[in-house]
Motif scaffolding. Structure first.
Motif, PDB file in Angstrom:
ATOM      1  N   VAL A 118      -0.700  11.358   5.693  1.00 20.50           N
ATOM      2  CA  VAL A 118      -0.731  10.049   5.039  1.00 20.50           C
ATOM      3  C   VAL A 118      -2.173   9.831   4.604  1.00 20.50           C
ATOM      4  O   VAL A 118      -3.080   9.773   5.434  1.00 20.50           O
ATOM      5  N   PHE A 119      -2.404   9.734   3.305  1.00 19.07           N
ATOM      6  CA  PHE A 119      -3.762   9.667   2.776  1.00 19.07           C
ATOM      7  C   PHE A 119      -4.180   8.227   2.483  1.00 19.07           C
ATOM      8  O   PHE A 119      -3.396   7.435   1.959  1.00 19.07           O
ATOM      9  N   ASP A 123       2.829  11.537   2.550  1.00 22.91           N
ATOM     10  CA  ASP A 123       2.340  11.912   1.218  1.00 22.91           C
ATOM     11  C   ASP A 123       2.425  13.413   1.011  1.00 22.91           C
ATOM     12  O   ASP A 123       2.566  13.885  -0.130  1.00 22.91           O
ATOM     13  N   LEU A 124       2.345  14.161   2.098  1.00 20.83           N
ATOM     14  CA  LEU A 124       2.374  15.628   2.030  1.00 20.83           C
ATOM     15  C   LEU A 124       2.866  16.154   3.365  1.00 20.83           C
ATOM     16  O   LEU A 124       2.497  15.625   4.422  1.00 20.83           O
ATOM     17  N   VAL A 125       3.703  17.176   3.316  1.00 15.45           N
ATOM     18  CA  VAL A 125       4.150  17.868   4.535  1.00 15.45           C
ATOM     19  C   VAL A 125       3.880  19.356   4.366  1.00 15.45           C
ATOM     20  O   VAL A 125       4.236  19.945   3.343  1.00 15.45           O
ATOM     21  N   LYS A 126       3.224  19.931   5.370  1.00 19.55           N
ATOM     22  CA  LYS A 126       2.976  21.369   5.389  1.00 19.55           C
ATOM     23  C   LYS A 126       3.644  21.958   6.619  1.00 19.55           C
ATOM     24  O   LYS A 126       3.674  21.331   7.679  1.00 19.55           O
ATOM     25  N   PHE A 154      -7.487   4.591   7.727  1.00 24.15           N
ATOM     26  CA  PHE A 154      -7.507   6.000   8.114  1.00 24.15           C
ATOM     27  C   PHE A 154      -6.568   6.842   7.251  1.00 24.15           C
ATOM     28  O   PHE A 154      -5.480   6.389   6.875  1.00 24.15           O
ATOM     29  N   SER A 155      -6.981   8.047   6.954  1.00 22.24           N
ATOM     30  CA  SER A 155      -6.035   9.090   6.588  1.00 22.24           C
ATOM     31  C   SER A 155      -5.521   9.677   7.899  1.00 22.24           C
ATOM     32  O   SER A 155      -6.286   9.828   8.856  1.00 22.24           O
ATOM     33  N   VAL A 156      -4.235   9.987   7.952  1.00 19.54           N
ATOM     34  CA  VAL A 156      -3.615  10.385   9.209  1.00 19.54           C
ATOM     35  C   VAL A 156      -2.881  11.709   9.020  1.00 19.54           C
ATOM     36  O   VAL A 156      -2.235  11.939   7.987  1.00 19.54           O
TER      37      VAL A 156
END
Length: 216
Positions: free
Chosen positions: A24-25, A9-12, A63-65
């Motif tokens: 992954v939310f 969902d997001l990459v930093k 879980f959010s991972v």
């Protein structure tokens, strides 16, 4: 798993450390599972194994991972992990945070767990015990959280040294050896999710115990 194309969902990315973080939310932002890869491993893993695992942890357990890569950098990678997690989640006393590390990621989790004290349960898979042996034993001895579980494949070189950690085995520190598995736990389509479920997720809350005395 419903999605035909899996993505984070997001990459930093942290340019100063070259560490990538994939999120992954889930709807529940108070259940967080952290994955720390092996040496130079990507947040995706071989054949997307970490991304797939993250999505399974979300879909089956809510879980959010957050997955973190593990380059060779001389920083406290767990302290940075904590800062990155706190940038996306509001951490409270009720937040459950669990950690799984592979190989060097497992060693980093053991050596630096004090840098992220909100993490209560650790699953440490095949940390290389021939490196930082005394420090790993000392950190194991001093651990007072809910669970620190070491798991080795019987074919991994560190399995021969697992007896050193058994000196500190107690209710919240556990050591297991899985027959027939190698360093990557790649034999016979090994199911990491089942290992996580049996060791980290199915165990009832444990009252933290003071570390045992002696040896160090």
């Amino acid at each position: 798993m419903n999605r035909t194309t899996l993505t984070f969902d997001l990459v930093k990315s942290c340019e100063n450390s070259r560490i990538d973080y994939g999120f992954v939310f889930s709807r529940d932002r108070q259940k967080i599972f952290l994955i720390k890869t092996g040496q130079d491993g990507s947040i995706y893993g071989y054949q997307n194994k970490y991304l797939k695992l993250a999505c399974e942890l979300r879909d089956k357990f809510g879980f959010s991972v957050v997955c973190a890569s593990t380059p060779s950098v001389e920083i406290d990678q767990i302290a940075q992990f904590a800062k990155i997690v706190q940038s996306e989640f509001e951490i409270t006393d009720a937040t459950k945070i669990y950690f799984m590390g592979m190989s060097k990621g497992a060693s980093i989790g053991c050596l630096r767990y004090a840098s992220f004290p909100q993490v209560s349960r650790f699953l440490l898979i095949n940390p290389p015990l021939m490196i930082n042996t005394i420090k790993l034993c000392r950190c194991t001895q001093e651990f007072t959280g809910e669970i620190m579980a070491f798991v080795f494949g019987s074919l991994d070189p560190s399995a021969r040294l697992a007896g050193l950690l058994k000196l500190y085995e107690r209710e919240n520190v556990r050591i297991s050896i899985i027959p027939g598995q190698d360093h990557h736990f790649s034999k016979d389509n090994f199911n990491l999710l089942e290992l996580i479920k049996s060791i980290i997720l199915s165990t009832p809350p444990i009252t933290p115990y003071p570390p045992p005395s002696g040896f160090f």
